[in-house]
Scaffold this motif. Structure first.
Motif, PDB file in Angstrom:
ATOM      1  N   LEU A  56       0.819  -1.208   0.000  1.00 21.53           N
ATOM      2  CA  LEU A  56       0.000   0.000   0.000  1.00 21.53           C
ATOM      3  C   LEU A  56       0.854   1.259   0.000  1.00 21.53           C
ATOM      4  CD1 LEU A  56      -2.851  -1.059   2.450  1.00 21.53           C
ATOM      5  CD2 LEU A  56      -2.924  -0.956  -0.056  1.00 21.53           C
ATOM      6  N   ASP A  57       2.003   1.194   0.648  1.00 18.70           N
ATOM      7  CA  ASP A  57       2.912   2.333   0.621  1.00 18.70           C
ATOM      8  C   ASP A  57       3.382   2.595  -0.809  1.00 18.70           C
ATOM      9  OD1 ASP A  57       4.803   4.256   2.090  1.00 18.70           O
ATOM     10  OD2 ASP A  57       6.213   3.025   0.938  1.00 18.70           O
ATOM     11  N   LYS A  58       3.738   1.523  -1.520  1.00 18.78           N
ATOM     12  CA  LYS A  58       4.176   1.687  -2.907  1.00 18.78           C
ATOM     13  C   LYS A  58       3.019   2.168  -3.776  1.00 18.78           C
ATOM     14  CE  LYS A  58       6.458  -0.647  -6.760  1.00 18.78           C
ATOM     15  NZ  LYS A  58       7.331  -1.762  -7.181  1.00 18.78           N
ATOM     16  N   ALA A  59       1.837   1.593  -3.590  1.00 23.36           N
ATOM     17  CA  ALA A  59       0.672   1.982  -4.397  1.00 23.36           C
ATOM     18  C   ALA A  59       0.344   3.457  -4.202  1.00 23.36           C
ATOM     19  CB  ALA A  59      -0.525   1.110  -4.034  1.00 23.36           C
ATOM     20  N   ALA A  60       0.377   3.921  -2.958  1.00 27.53           N
ATOM     21  CA  ALA A  60       0.069   5.322  -2.678  1.00 27.53           C
ATOM     22  C   ALA A  60       1.071   6.250  -3.338  1.00 27.53           C
ATOM     23  CB  ALA A  60       0.047   5.553  -1.172  1.00 27.53           C
ATOM     24  N   LYS A  61       2.340   5.880  -3.299  1.00 21.95           N
ATOM     25  CA  LYS A  61       3.374   6.732  -3.881  1.00 21.95           C
ATOM     26  C   LYS A  61       3.366   6.692  -5.402  1.00 21.95           C
ATOM     27  CE  LYS A  61       6.285   6.583   0.220  1.00 21.95           C
ATOM     28  NZ  LYS A  61       7.396   5.893   0.919  1.00 21.95           N
ATOM     29  N   GLU A  62       3.054   5.535  -5.976  1.00 26.51           N
ATOM     30  CA  GLU A  62       2.968   5.447  -7.440  1.00 26.51           C
ATOM     31  C   GLU A  62       1.770   6.245  -7.954  1.00 26.51           C
ATOM     32  OE1 GLU A  62       5.276   4.482  -9.208  1.00 26.51           O
ATOM     33  OE2 GLU A  62       6.099   2.526  -8.733  1.00 26.51           O
ATOM     34  N   ALA A  63       0.670   6.266  -7.216  1.00 26.46           N
ATOM     35  CA  ALA A  63      -0.516   7.009  -7.644  1.00 26.46           C
ATOM     36  C   ALA A  63      -0.252   8.508  -7.667  1.00 26.46           C
ATOM     37  CB  ALA A  63      -1.689   6.697  -6.724  1.00 26.46           C
ATOM     38  N   LYS A  64       0.610   8.988  -6.765  1.00 25.96           N
ATOM     39  CA  LYS A  64       1.015  10.400  -6.732  1.00 25.96           C
ATOM     40  C   LYS A  64      -0.182  11.326  -6.503  1.00 25.96           C
ATOM     41  CE  LYS A  64       4.382   9.025 -10.241  1.00 25.96           C
ATOM     42  NZ  LYS A  64       3.720   7.726 -10.490  1.00 25.96           N
ATOM     43  N   LEU A  65      -1.124  10.880  -5.701  1.00 26.08           N
ATOM     44  CA  LEU A  65      -2.293  11.694  -5.393  1.00 26.08           C
ATOM     45  C   LEU A  65      -2.138  12.411  -4.057  1.00 26.08           C
ATOM     46  CD1 LEU A  65      -5.095   9.261  -6.607  1.00 26.08           C
ATOM     47  CD2 LEU A  65      -4.435  11.432  -7.668  1.00 26.08           C
ATOM     48  N   ARG A  66      -1.909  11.642  -2.997  1.00 27.78           N
ATOM     49  CA  ARG A  66      -1.755  12.241  -1.672  1.00 27.78           C
ATOM     50  C   ARG A  66      -0.286  12.285  -1.213  1.00 27.78           C
ATOM     51  NH1 ARG A  66      -6.121  11.933   1.856  1.00 27.78           N
ATOM     52  NH2 ARG A  66      -4.644  12.660   3.440  1.00 27.78           N
ATOM     53  N   THR A  67       0.513  11.437  -1.827  1.00 26.97           N
ATOM     54  CA  THR A  67       1.936  11.401  -1.499  1.00 26.97           C
ATOM     55  C   THR A  67       2.674  10.838  -2.703  1.00 26.97           C
ATOM     56  OG1 THR A  67       3.527  10.718   0.211  1.00 26.97           O
ATOM     57  CG2 THR A  67       1.936   9.063  -0.515  1.00 26.97           C
ATOM     58  N   SER A  68       3.987  10.865  -2.672  1.00 25.59           N
ATOM     59  CA  SER A  68       4.772  10.319  -3.788  1.00 25.59           C
ATOM     60  C   SER A  68       6.148   9.954  -3.267  1.00 25.59           C
ATOM     61  CB  SER A  68       4.885  11.331  -4.934  1.00 25.59           C
ATOM     62  OG  SER A  68       5.754  12.397  -4.575  1.00 25.59           O
ATOM     63  N   TRP A  69       6.982   9.420  -4.157  1.00 24.57           N
ATOM     64  CA  TRP A  69       8.334   9.040  -3.767  1.00 24.57           C
ATOM     65  C   TRP A  69       9.179  10.263  -3.427  1.00 24.57           C
ATOM     66  CZ3 TRP A  69       8.733   4.153  -2.652  1.00 24.57           C
ATOM     67  CH2 TRP A  69       7.986   3.205  -3.353  1.00 24.57           C
ATOM     68  N   THR A  70       8.849  11.402  -3.996  1.00 24.04           N
ATOM     69  CA  THR A  70       9.690  12.586  -3.799  1.00 24.04           C
ATOM     70  C   THR A  70       9.049  13.659  -2.928  1.00 24.04           C
ATOM     71  OG1 THR A  70       8.848  13.504  -5.887  1.00 24.04           O
ATOM     72  CG2 THR A  70      10.895  12.253  -5.981  1.00 24.04           C
ATOM     73  N   ASP A  71       7.722  13.711  -2.878  1.00 21.46           N
ATOM     74  CA  ASP A  71       7.017  14.704  -2.062  1.00 21.46           C
ATOM     75  C   ASP A  71       6.096  13.972  -1.099  1.00 21.46           C
ATOM     76  OD1 ASP A  71       7.949  17.247  -3.292  1.00 21.46           O
ATOM     77  OD2 ASP A  71       7.029  16.376  -5.074  1.00 21.46           O
ATOM     78  N   HIS A  72       6.543  13.839   0.128  1.00 18.86           N
ATOM     79  CA  HIS A  72       5.854  12.985   1.095  1.00 18.86           C
ATOM     80  C   HIS A  72       4.805  13.735   1.904  1.00 18.86           C
ATOM     81  CE1 HIS A  72       8.679   9.643   0.490  1.00 18.86           C
ATOM     82  NE2 HIS A  72       9.615  10.578   0.383  1.00 18.86           N
ATOM     83  N   ASP A  73       3.679  13.058   2.122  1.00 17.66           N
ATOM     84  CA  ASP A  73       2.699  13.470   3.124  1.00 17.66           C
ATOM     85  C   ASP A  73       2.870  12.479   4.275  1.00 17.66           C
ATOM     86  OD1 ASP A  73       0.419  13.681   4.758  1.00 17.66           O
ATOM     87  OD2 ASP A  73      -0.818  14.386   3.096  1.00 17.66           O
ATOM     88  N   GLU A  74       3.666  12.867   5.246  1.00 15.10           N
ATOM     89  CA  GLU A  74       4.066  11.946   6.313  1.00 15.10           C
ATOM     90  C   GLU A  74       2.875  11.408   7.095  1.00 15.10           C
ATOM     91  OE1 GLU A  74       6.984  10.846   6.460  1.00 15.10           O
ATOM     92  OE2 GLU A  74       8.252  12.325   5.420  1.00 15.10           O
ATOM     93  N   GLN A  75       1.897  12.265   7.388  1.00 15.85           N
ATOM     94  CA  GLN A  75       0.748  11.810   8.172  1.00 15.85           C
ATOM     95  C   GLN A  75      -0.081  10.801   7.390  1.00 15.85           C
ATOM     96  OE1 GLN A  75      -0.011  12.417  11.507  1.00 15.85           O
ATOM     97  NE2 GLN A  75      -1.348  10.685  10.982  1.00 15.85           N
ATOM     98  N   PHE A  76      -0.299  11.091   6.115  1.00 16.51           N
ATOM     99  CA  PHE A  76      -1.063  10.154   5.295  1.00 16.51           C
ATOM    100  C   PHE A  76      -0.340   8.812   5.198  1.00 16.51           C
ATOM    101  CE2 PHE A  76      -1.999   8.387   1.009  1.00 16.51           C
ATOM    102  CZ  PHE A  76      -3.342   8.077   1.221  1.00 16.51           C
ATOM    103  N   GLU A  77       0.970   8.850   4.983  1.00 18.98           N
ATOM    104  CA  GLU A  77       1.737   7.607   4.895  1.00 18.98           C
ATOM    105  C   GLU A  77       1.666   6.830   6.202  1.00 18.98           C
ATOM    106  OE1 GLU A  77       5.717   8.173   3.452  1.00 18.98           O
ATOM    107  OE2 GLU A  77       5.059   9.419   1.769  1.00 18.98           O
ATOM    108  N   ALA A  78       1.669   7.525   7.318  1.00 22.13           N
ATOM    109  CA  ALA A  78       1.551   6.849   8.610  1.00 22.13           C
ATOM    110  C   ALA A  78       0.182   6.198   8.763  1.00 22.13           C
ATOM    111  CB  ALA A  78       1.796   7.845   9.747  1.00 22.13           C
ATOM    112  N   ASP A  79      -0.850   6.883   8.312  1.00 23.17           N
ATOM    113  CA  ASP A  79      -2.201   6.320   8.391  1.00 23.17           C
ATOM    114  C   ASP A  79      -2.314   5.067   7.527  1.00 23.17           C
ATOM    115  OD1 ASP A  79      -2.889   8.400  10.047  1.00 23.17           O
ATOM    116  OD2 ASP A  79      -3.875   9.584   8.474  1.00 23.17           O
ATOM    117  N   VAL A  80      -1.733   5.122   6.336  1.00 22.83           N
ATOM    118  CA  VAL A  80      -1.768   3.963   5.440  1.00 22.83           C
ATOM    119  C   VAL A  80      -0.973   2.811   6.043  1.00 22.83           C
ATOM    120  CG1 VAL A  80      -1.043   3.097   3.178  1.00 22.83           C
ATOM    121  CG2 VAL A  80      -2.142   5.335   3.360  1.00 22.83           C
ATOM    122  N   ALA A  81       0.169   3.121   6.638  1.00 20.94           N
ATOM    123  CA  ALA A  81       1.008   2.079   7.241  1.00 20.94           C
ATOM    124  C   ALA A  81       0.289   1.385   8.393  1.00 20.94           C
ATOM    125  CB  ALA A  81       2.320   2.691   7.723  1.00 20.94           C
ATOM    126  N   ALA A  82      -0.568   2.117   9.091  1.00 18.05           N
ATOM    127  CA  ALA A  82      -1.285   1.540  10.240  1.00 18.05           C
ATOM    128  C   ALA A  82      -2.488   0.712   9.818  1.00 18.05           C
ATOM    129  CB  ALA A  82      -1.724   2.663  11.179  1.00 18.05           C
TER     130      ALA A  82
END
Length: 758
Positions: free
Chosen positions: A537-563
């Motif tokens: 899901l972390d890779k999917a979220a970053k590849e989609a480049k909607l809420r976060t990406s490999w280069t511009d991170h939304d740390e809170q969103f990534e934490a929510d997805v990780a949980a």
């Protein structure tokens, strides 16, 4: 020509080197395989887990055991009667660790005076070679000199002779390269790369000298008989793919050669390529598609719209491709636009970008396939009528000079835009029904009917009977069994929609497309370890480049997805609800898996089995699909099957290994049975649920499709499969076959039939 009866893809890595591959030669022989098909074996970047980051094409990779171990692998395979197919990477080399690549190190040292300067696709007219490795431009102040080299933390760079002395920063200014902030790479890079990966520099194999240097070692192995086939990675990135394949064929006249070429529906393989076919993504799309129920489309579209997931596929795709041209491959687009004569630079840039966005296929191959180029220009004109003048000039210059630099660069870059924009972005945004979101797939086409499948299979037999076919590769977004279970959802769109509504209300992800993808993925891979799902899901979220990406991170969103995975599986009531739903689709998923596998193994083409998938394999995108394979367990199951066991269809996956083994052994020992292709049509109330065909007068294949609908309608009832006269035997069970499908499919939902003593 040495065409294997089948192949078995192995992902070599330091933990699974040549010696380990040699150890499974006997198992592959017993399974029925014709050739071991290895991931790249040339020297790669230190610690590489995949081998596509080649640093030295002149030697077998030392981390895999080097030349001696390679030779031993070849000897063991020959003893087992197996061929060896090697994956080669002509488009690029790794420059991540400059010192590991002696050619690149020499270029950095001597600039355009290096004997290897022409090996890489570098625009020397734009000044020093830009290397985007710094945290930011100001970090040049952090450079130091260590052991006669420029150092930036763990990075090392050469110092040209005669440029020593002074501060590290002064030395840096005298080099043939400049270290710059990594964020500048996408816009300012002056060497061509592989997609957006700055650590992979493009190689000019169109130069005969470069071809000879990069291919000499592998071609020696072919000449010696150690390598019997070549799989060519990413030919669309080459300046002249047709010319490359003609040169390769001249140097390997007897090798089986397949191209990793993704064909859109209806797109033919270029006629001038002297190859045996593609690596099989087109076959994957067709075989998987015939197990998807088109009737499920309205329900999934309704659910996606309700959840806020975009369902206008072509609009989503165009947005994603524009993101690539305008933000990711900016340097490449500008370099191409600068070649367009007598056009305002910004208009030229936009015209080039719009043309690549509008490409209906990955690329054209002018002067072949002019229709695809014309379609791209027409699409760009429709999208941007204000660019008519620039587009006219672009079209005229490309058509007038199809071998010129402008035509070459825009064609080899369009494939990057399509792949990066579609496979690596759209497929993670357009998540209406993820089973269709596959490399070479067509997500806006919901399934494939039986008659179209027959037509396409017959075309493959007539045009490229030695093409590879596949259901899982190292590049697929999910493994074949994950996809097969996911396909079941198309038969019960209402039930799944109700479940997703319940689950989302309780534990939804706050991004609609990822939320819908997550629930589909969870039921398709259940039970899955939370860590694997979290990484996916972390890779999917970053590849989609909607809420976060490999280069511009939304740390809170990534934490929510990780949980999320732990939250879902730790919610006992929700987890029980998901598990109950999975039990509903598990059996039909197994039926789909067996059906698509038997079709792939027996239909026209050379079937590949991806490592470990002879048992159930519910993997996701890489690196999840490169996990270690338990060959001891597979040997044990194979031994029981060869002793006569007919396993149940259960979680062990033994039934799938039975199908794989029986089909491959028959194919290897009786190749004459696998010639030709004719549809075989069932008759009766449930005829639409049977896919059947003959490969010769004495071989027939029949499988079940849409099993939930079949069960809901009352089973096979009076449905029969009219077999030609004679006594037929099901190879899978050893029992005499009957035309009554309820009886024929009494033990397994698939049948492999031979007539008489054939």
């Amino acid at each position: 020509m040495t065409v294997p009866e089948s192949t078995y893809r192995v992902q070599l890595r330091p933990e699974f080197p040549f010696t380990e591959a040699a150890e499974i030669a006997g198992y592959l022989r017993d399974l029925g395989i014709g050739a071991l098909y290895a991931s790249p074996v040339l020297d790669a970047a230190p610690g590489s887990t995949h081998g596509y980051d080649v640093v030295d094409p002149t030697r077998a990779r030392p981390e895999l055991g080097g030349e001696k171990a390679r030779q031993e692998l070849g000897r063991r395979l020959k003893e087992a009667g197996l061929g060896l197919v090697v994956d080669i990477v002509p488009n690029h080399m790794s420059v991540e660790v400059p010192k590991a690549n002696r050619w690149w190190w020499d270029v950095l040292t001597h600039g355009r005076d290096s004997e290897f300067a022409s090996f890489f696709d570098i625009d020397w007219d734009r000044g020093p070679l830009l290397l985007p490795v710094l945290g930011d431009d100001a970090a040049v102040a952090e450079l130091s000199v260590e052991d006669g080299e420029l150092a930036y933390y763990d990075h090392r760079f050469p110092i040209a002779p005669g440029t020593e002395g002074g501060t590290p920063q002064e030395i840096h200014e005298r080099q043939h390269y400049r270290l710059i902030g990594w964020r500048r790479g996408n816009a300012e890079l002056n060497y061509r790369r592989f997609f957006d990966i700055t650590n992979l520099a493009a190689v000019r194999v169109e130069d005969p000298k470069v071809f000879a240097e990069t291919h000499g070692e592998v071609l020696r192995w072919v000449a010696d008989g150690d390598v019997t086939g070549l799989r060519v990675d990413h030919p669309d990135g080459l300046a002249d793919p047709g010319g490359y394949f003609r040169r390769l064929r001249e140097n390997a006249p007897d090798a089986w050669i397949v191209a990793e070429k993704i064909l859109h529906p209806g797109e033919p393989l270029p006629q001038s390529w002297p190859v045996d076919g593609t690596t099989g993504y087109d076959a994957l799309r067709e075989i998987a598609g015939v197990f998807v129920d088109p009737a499920g489309e309205p329900g999934f579209t309704e659910l996606a719209n309700e959840l806020g997931v975009k369902t206008g596929y072509h609009r989503v795709e165009a947005e994603a491709r524009r993101l690539v041209t305008d933000r990711i491959l900016v340097a490449e687009v500008r370099r191409i636009a600068a070649l367009l004569r007598d056009v305002d630079p910004e208009a030229a840039r936009q015209a080039v970008a719009e043309t690549m966005i509008a490409f209906p296929v990955y690329r054209s191959y002018l002067p072949e396939g002019t229709a695809h180029w014309a379609a791209a220009i027409a699409g760009a004109r429709q999208a941007r009528p204000d660019l008519a003048g620039a587009l006219d000039a672009l079209d005229a210059q490309v058509r007038a000079e199809p071998g010129g630099e402008l035509a070459t660069r825009i064609q080899q870059t369009s494939g990057m835009v399509v792949a990066k924009g579609t496979e690596d972005t759209t497929f993670y945004r357009y998540t209406r029904f993820a089973a269709l979101n596959e490399v070479g797939g067509n997500p806006d086409r919901f399934g494939l009917d039986v008659e179209e499948f027959h037509r396409l299979a017959a075309e493959r037999e007539a045009g490229h009977p030695a093409a590879m076919t596949t259901l899982t590769t190292h590049d697929t977004k999910r493994s074949e069994d994950t996809r097969a279970r996911m396909a079941v959802l198309a038969e019960i769109p209402g039930e799944f929609a109700d479940a997703v509504r319940r689950w989302t209300a309780r534990r939804g992800i706050d991004e609609p497309s990822l939320n819908l993808l997550a629930w589909q993925t969870l039921v398709a891979t259940w039970p899955i370890e939370p860590s694997r799902l979290r990484d996916y899901l972390d890779k999917a979220a970053k590849e989609a480049k909607l809420r976060t990406s490999w280069t511009d991170h939304d740390e809170q969103f990534e934490a929510d997805v990780a949980a999320w995975p732990d939250d879902v599986m730790g919610d006992a009531e929700l987890a029980a609800d998901v598990e109950a739903f999975v039990r509903r689709i598990e059996g039909p998923g197994y039926a789909n898996s067996l059906g698509q596998k038997l079709v792939q193994l027996t239909a026209p083409g050379v079937p590949d089995v991806y490592q470990g998938t002879e048992l159930w394999d519910f993997s996701l995108v890489d690196p999840d699909n490169r996990r270690p394979v338990d060959y001891a367990a597979r040997r044990g199951i194979l031994a029981r099957i060869t002793d006569g066991e007919l396993p149940e269809i259960d979680a062990s996956g033994a039934a799938k290994l039975l199908v794989v083994h029986k089909a491959l052994r028959l194919r290897r020992e009786h190749p004459g049975l696998f010639r030709g292709y004719r549809p075989l049509r069932a008759e009766g109330a449930a005829a639409e649920h049977c896919l059947a065909f003959t490969r010769s007068a004495d071989l027939a294949v029949a499988v079940t499709r849409l099993p939930i609908g079949l069960d809901a309608a009352g089973g096979w009832r009076d449905t029969v499969l009219p077999l030609p006269g004679g006594v037929w035997t099901d190879v899978l069970t050893g029992r005499e076959a009957t035309s009554d499908l309820a009886t024929l499919f009494g033990r397994y939902p698939v049948a492999l039939l031979v007539r008489g003593d054939a």
